[in-house]
Design a protein around this motif. Sequence first.
Motif, PDB file in Angstrom:
ATOM      1  N   LEU A 233       0.716  -1.087  -0.060  1.00 27.07           N
ATOM      2  CA  LEU A 233      -0.027  -0.026   0.219  1.00 27.07           C
ATOM      3  C   LEU A 233       0.792   1.233  -0.031  1.00 27.07           C
ATOM      4  O   LEU A 233       0.662   2.182  -0.739  1.00 27.07           O
ATOM      5  N   LEU A 234       2.038   1.284   0.894  1.00 27.66           N
ATOM      6  CA  LEU A 234       2.768   2.600   0.809  1.00 27.66           C
ATOM      7  C   LEU A 234       3.598   2.550  -0.343  1.00 27.66           C
ATOM      8  O   LEU A 234       3.687   3.766  -0.976  1.00 27.66           O
ATOM      9  N   HIS A 235       3.959   1.537  -0.955  1.00 32.85           N
ATOM     10  CA  HIS A 235       4.631   1.865  -2.058  1.00 32.85           C
ATOM     11  C   HIS A 235       3.987   2.262  -3.340  1.00 32.85           C
ATOM     12  O   HIS A 235       4.328   3.102  -4.040  1.00 32.85           O
ATOM     13  N   VAL A 236       2.656   1.505  -3.416  1.00 37.94           N
ATOM     14  CA  VAL A 236       1.843   2.047  -4.614  1.00 37.94           C
ATOM     15  C   VAL A 236       1.439   3.441  -4.692  1.00 37.94           C
ATOM     16  O   VAL A 236       1.600   4.101  -5.367  1.00 37.94           O
ATOM     17  N   ALA A 237       1.294   3.996  -3.157  1.00 38.04           N
ATOM     18  CA  ALA A 237       0.826   5.192  -3.121  1.00 38.04           C
ATOM     19  C   ALA A 237       1.877   6.111  -3.205  1.00 38.04           C
ATOM     20  O   ALA A 237       2.007   7.317  -4.090  1.00 38.04           O
ATOM     21  N   ALA A 238       3.194   5.887  -2.983  1.00 40.42           N
ATOM     22  CA  ALA A 238       4.579   6.795  -3.193  1.00 40.42           C
ATOM     23  C   ALA A 238       4.699   6.662  -4.594  1.00 40.42           C
ATOM     24  O   ALA A 238       5.333   7.783  -5.315  1.00 40.42           O
ATOM     25  N   SER A 239       4.370   5.812  -5.343  1.00 40.84           N
ATOM     26  CA  SER A 239       4.924   5.735  -6.769  1.00 40.84           C
ATOM     27  C   SER A 239       3.665   5.978  -7.795  1.00 40.84           C
ATOM     28  O   SER A 239       3.834   6.143  -8.928  1.00 40.84           O
ATOM     29  N   HIS A 240       2.427   6.421  -7.060  1.00 44.48           N
ATOM     30  CA  HIS A 240       1.511   6.782  -7.938  1.00 44.48           C
ATOM     31  C   HIS A 240       0.923   5.699  -8.768  1.00 44.48           C
ATOM     32  O   HIS A 240       0.462   6.110 -10.016  1.00 44.48           O
ATOM     33  N   ALA A 241       1.130   4.540  -8.711  1.00 46.33           N
ATOM     34  CA  ALA A 241       0.880   3.326  -9.403  1.00 46.33           C
ATOM     35  C   ALA A 241      -0.714   2.949  -9.184  1.00 46.33           C
ATOM     36  O   ALA A 241      -1.262   3.476  -8.325  1.00 46.33           O
ATOM     37  N   THR A 242      -1.027   1.804  -9.599  1.00 51.08           N
ATOM     38  CA  THR A 242      -2.160   1.185  -9.537  1.00 51.08           C
ATOM     39  C   THR A 242      -2.319  -0.097  -8.704  1.00 51.08           C
ATOM     40  O   THR A 242      -1.435  -0.961  -9.199  1.00 51.08           O
ATOM     41  N   LEU A 243      -3.067  -0.422  -7.928  1.00 52.61           N
ATOM     42  CA  LEU A 243      -3.201  -1.629  -6.995  1.00 52.61           C
ATOM     43  C   LEU A 243      -4.376  -2.344  -7.672  1.00 52.61           C
ATOM     44  O   LEU A 243      -5.352  -1.831  -7.797  1.00 52.61           O
ATOM     45  N   VAL A 244      -4.037  -3.841  -7.773  1.00 48.62           N
ATOM     46  CA  VAL A 244      -4.826  -4.488  -8.355  1.00 48.62           C
ATOM     47  C   VAL A 244      -5.101  -5.600  -7.423  1.00 48.62           C
ATOM     48  O   VAL A 244      -4.085  -6.199  -6.655  1.00 48.62           O
ATOM     49  N   ALA A 245      -6.419  -6.129  -7.054  1.00 47.12           N
ATOM     50  CA  ALA A 245      -6.736  -6.972  -6.153  1.00 47.12           C
ATOM     51  C   ALA A 245      -7.491  -8.169  -6.876  1.00 47.12           C
ATOM     52  O   ALA A 245      -8.527  -7.697  -7.493  1.00 47.12           O
ATOM     53  N   GLY A 246      -7.582  -9.324  -6.511  1.00 50.22           N
ATOM     54  CA  GLY A 246      -8.134 -10.385  -7.048  1.00 50.22           C
ATOM     55  C   GLY A 246      -9.566 -10.551  -6.103  1.00 50.22           C
ATOM     56  O   GLY A 246      -9.792  -9.897  -5.137  1.00 50.22           O
ATOM     57  N   ALA A 247     -10.305 -11.632  -6.308  1.00 51.59           N
ATOM     58  CA  ALA A 247     -11.334 -11.784  -5.656  1.00 51.59           C
ATOM     59  C   ALA A 247     -11.430 -12.065  -4.322  1.00 51.59           C
ATOM     60  O   ALA A 247     -12.107 -11.964  -3.284  1.00 51.59           O
ATOM     61  N   SER A 248     -10.053 -12.752  -3.989  1.00 54.34           N
ATOM     62  CA  SER A 248      -9.699 -13.144  -2.727  1.00 54.34           C
ATOM     63  C   SER A 248      -8.120 -13.556  -3.053  1.00 54.34           C
ATOM     64  O   SER A 248      -7.420 -12.958  -3.891  1.00 54.34           O
ATOM     65  N   PHE A 249      -7.258 -13.572  -1.718  1.00 55.18           N
ATOM     66  CA  PHE A 249      -5.875 -13.724  -1.900  1.00 55.18           C
ATOM     67  C   PHE A 249      -5.238 -15.018  -2.179  1.00 55.18           C
ATOM     68  O   PHE A 249      -4.042 -15.186  -2.186  1.00 55.18           O
TER      69      PHE A 249
END
Length: 448
Positions: free
Chosen positions: A181-197
């Motif tokens: 979460l911290l890295h994606v926010a700092a890099s202005h990237a996009t976080l992708v999540a599946g229906a589960s882990f």
Amino acid sequence: MIELLRAAASERPDHYAIRTPVRELTYAQLVERAERAAGALRDRNVQRFAILEDDPATTWTLLAAASLVGAEACVYPPAASEEEIDRFRVKFAHDVLVSSRGRTDALHSNELESFDGRVRDGLPSGQRPVLILTSGTSGPAKGAEHDWGRLLRMTERVEPTPHHRWLLSYATNQFGGFQILLHVAASHATLVAGASFRPRDGLSAMRRWDVTHASGTPTFWRFLLAELVSDAGPVPALRQITLSGEAIPEPLLRQLRETFVDANISQIFGATEMGQTITVRDGRPGLPIDFLDEGGDVTFRVVDGELHVRTRSAMRAYFGEAPSDDADSVWRATGDLVEVVGDRILFRGRKTEVINVGGVKVHPLPIEERVSRIDGIALVHAYGRQNAMVGQIVAIDVVALPGADEDALRASIAQACADLAPAARPRSVKFVTSLETSGNKISRGGAK
């Protein structure tokens, strides 16, 4: 956290911060929701609270809101049972629980995210606490008391890379998920999540949203490789693979290199208590020996075979303990047993996993690495089994790939372990359909 999201929203308000099967939020939308949730927290005078959510977008929103108003948030494992949740609330003194699961004893997260009022003025400099639970794979979970200001140090050198799309394969209660979460926010990237882990859902998300970067535990990657073999679908065009959370065997690195031919592969070492991670990019197991040198953000030393660490972003204390006046100078035992071999620090297992065979100490990881090299084996777990004669014997549980001949694999296992010391040779080999995992890590404990 809120500082990172606001910076991204200022530069790229319409860029997707997160995409999941249930919702998609831009950075501007994520910041607005966080500011509304912060307004609700301040209106209700919430100083500490726990988060129980299935949707990582909601968890991210609530963490950002907490960082804005200085309330101490703690994310519970989404898969926790009702009994575990009750134990967590007592252990960590959480009178307030925020959840969208319809619990009568919880604040509904929608009430916070849609609050009619926003907080835009954050706290002045000073401590803004956050409580992060340890994984609990080798014992009861503890609460590591961190501070947002110290955690954000790990993002100081992160450059914007908005074209990167990162898969979230760790639950956000884990430090691995928190770090993503911290890295994606700092890099202005996009976080992708599946229906589960689960690795199967992670693979589906990779394909659906063209994931470029993915981080996961070695167990996650073993299962994902097995899914690729099973479904015979397209291999995602990953550019970066990172592994963390468990010891990383060389055979797995080789399989990943052969499968994802265009991806750089890095190993991450970190712990909830450390508050930051280090990256090893040379493709070899273990850590370079120069990490034992003094200086730098992270320093290691080996004491009686156990790895100790000191970092400048370390936690202040475990929940219930008095905080350290100088957390940067505290050496903490990691629980990882290591051996210095040549120019590498090689992991041999956790202290809690050592198998005592008639007084001989046996480490499980070298056994697992040998067995995992055998074609037809997907996963292996070595552990101690109680024995009346010698105290413990070495036992292994094996998950075979579909179609593999178990009799042939059993013979190959015996051959692969034949030159080990007698105490280290597996005396019990059991084929199983799956291994017990927690947070996509093999659950490890004492003797069975």
